[in-house]
Enzyme design. Structure first.
Site, PDB file in Angstrom:
ATOM      1  N   SER A  44     -10.279   6.415   6.318  1.00  0.00           N
ATOM      2  CA  SER A  44      -9.985   5.720   5.064  1.00  0.00           C
ATOM      3  C   SER A  44     -10.863   4.461   4.964  1.00  0.00           C
ATOM      4  O   SER A  44     -12.086   4.560   5.030  1.00  0.00           O
ATOM      5  CB  SER A  44      -8.486   5.413   5.005  1.00  0.00           C
ATOM      6  OG  SER A  44      -8.114   4.975   3.736  1.00  0.00           O
ATOM      7  N   HIS A  86     -10.736   9.683   0.653  1.00  0.00           N
ATOM      8  CA  HIS A  86      -9.681  10.246  -0.217  1.00  0.00           C
ATOM      9  C   HIS A  86     -10.374  10.889  -1.416  1.00  0.00           C
ATOM     10  O   HIS A  86      -9.918  10.760  -2.556  1.00  0.00           O
ATOM     11  CB  HIS A  86      -8.716   9.163  -0.727  1.00  0.00           C
ATOM     12  CG  HIS A  86      -8.032   8.382   0.341  1.00  0.00           C
ATOM     13  ND1 HIS A  86      -7.051   8.927   1.140  1.00  0.00           N
ATOM     14  CD2 HIS A  86      -8.186   7.098   0.755  1.00  0.00           C
ATOM     15  CE1 HIS A  86      -6.622   7.994   1.990  1.00  0.00           C
ATOM     16  NE2 HIS A  86      -7.302   6.892   1.783  1.00  0.00           N
ATOM     17  N   GLU A 113      -9.524  14.163   2.324  1.00  0.00           N
ATOM     18  CA  GLU A 113      -8.551  13.800   3.356  1.00  0.00           C
ATOM     19  C   GLU A 113      -8.504  14.872   4.445  1.00  0.00           C
ATOM     20  O   GLU A 113      -8.807  16.040   4.193  1.00  0.00           O
ATOM     21  CB  GLU A 113      -7.167  13.607   2.713  1.00  0.00           C
ATOM     22  CG  GLU A 113      -7.150  12.360   1.837  1.00  0.00           C
ATOM     23  CD  GLU A 113      -5.821  12.115   1.131  1.00  0.00           C
ATOM     24  OE1 GLU A 113      -4.866  12.870   1.369  1.00  0.00           O
ATOM     25  OE2 GLU A 113      -5.760  11.159   0.338  1.00  0.00           O
TER      26      GLU A 113
END
Lengths: 227, 227
Positions: A44, A86, A113
């Protein structure tokens, strides 16, 4: 950090990562470690922060628009790419196209993801995981990005798009996909999964202290703001 | 239809359009009219249905996956393209990439809402409206689409992507963007807006009968199913 053989950066807020670590002795130590061959990984926000030009924050959508993406200085481990994450889940193609159209020297990497891009010392990218890595190559791009105003859509023509699932490799220098190599693919996936699992277990063990909940709350606030 | 100078197809369910009209005298009349120069337009399902190979339905997402898009026979006005709509709003790049990777002879057109692609007799596409038209050219595509299984992501490399806002033109035969022509752009936008406004007023006037509400309800059911 000087003795580390692997560094893993968690998610949260990449601007916090870059503004707290960037330009400090810790930032320099991470860069040094990477230089001597230490594996540096991140998820992330931790994945976005490895680039020299970091996707700081932006808005969602598949169509590139002016003022959609904000770039700032990252940790400098990867000089020729900009990383977004993402990617499929938050529809971030538009902002990646916008950055690459404005800066065609950068290769745009969009990570779905549960999916990782493993980049070795020869700039060969290996995809592992459940989703795909989207690669945007702006080498031949024609654009009006420099004259779009407001939040209007920008013209981006001739962007080369690659959508690579697990097992595929991409040469970031030659900017092309490489033939599938099944034996190597499984070996790398196993190696990487083993290492990451060990790192996660270790991080979890170290994290068992009184302030864990407090930290988790603070992190959650950050995430909402700008991950 | 034989006396019409313009035909406008509304939204709803493109499979209903193609299965009710396709292969009938009405379908042939629309095709004939288009052949003699009548403007045929459509929104939403009505836009998808104009192609020979029609995007019938599918699932959302930016990453191309196996079994993501279902293609069936459309009305046959445009032979070399496949049209998808609500493109940015419903994140349909993945399914358009999937279709083009499997059928590189087709050019993928993704229409954002409130945005139109005006295609003339020379296959020059003109963009008007608030959003962009996304064009996917699979001429140089490398893919494993033919061997992906289940609902897994497919590999698509070297797709050429164009994101064109209002005023830009694209040559569908040469597969390249054309230089901006401001004078022509405004003239076409005015002409098209005038014509469409007249058609919409006319359709609205004709639609004022007892069964309007009933029709609207039926249409709504269709939309949820597969627009």
């Amino acid at each position: 950090i000087k003795k580390a053989t692997g560094i893993f950066m968690t998610g949260g807020n990449q601007l916090r990562l870059s503004s707290v670590i960037g330009g400090t002795k810790l930032g320099a130590a991470v860069l040094d470690a990477h230089g001597r061959g230490v594996v540096v990984a991140g998820t992330s926000a931790g994945a976005s922060a490895v680039a020299t030009h970091m996707m700081a924050f932006g808005s969602s959508g598949a169509t590139p628009k002016h003022r959609m993406a904000h770039v700032s200085v990252g940790l400098g481990l990867l000089v020729n790419v900009v990383v977004d994450q993402h990617f499929e889940q938050r529809t971030r193609l538009g902002r990646l196209l916008a950055v690459v159209a404005q800066s065609p020297s950068l290769i745009g990497l969009g990570l779905d993801e549960d999916t990782a891009a493993v980049i070795d010392a020869n700039d060969i990218l290996d995809v592992i995981g459940r989703g795909s890595v989207t690669i945007v190559d702006g080498s031949d791009v024609i654009t009006d990005a420099f004259q779009t105003t407001g939040h209007k859509p920008m013209m981006v023509s001739n962007a080369r798009l690659h959508s690579l699932p697990s097992g595929y490799r991409f040469d970031l220098r030659a900017r092309r996909v490489l033939p599938l190599d099944d034996s190597k693919r499984e070996r790398i996936a196993q190696l990487a999964q083993g290492r990451i699992a060990r790192m996660v277990r270790q991080a979890a063990a170290e994290g068992r202290d009184d302030r864990a909940l407090e930290r988790r709350r603070a992190r959650h606030e950050d995430q909402k703001a700008s991950e």
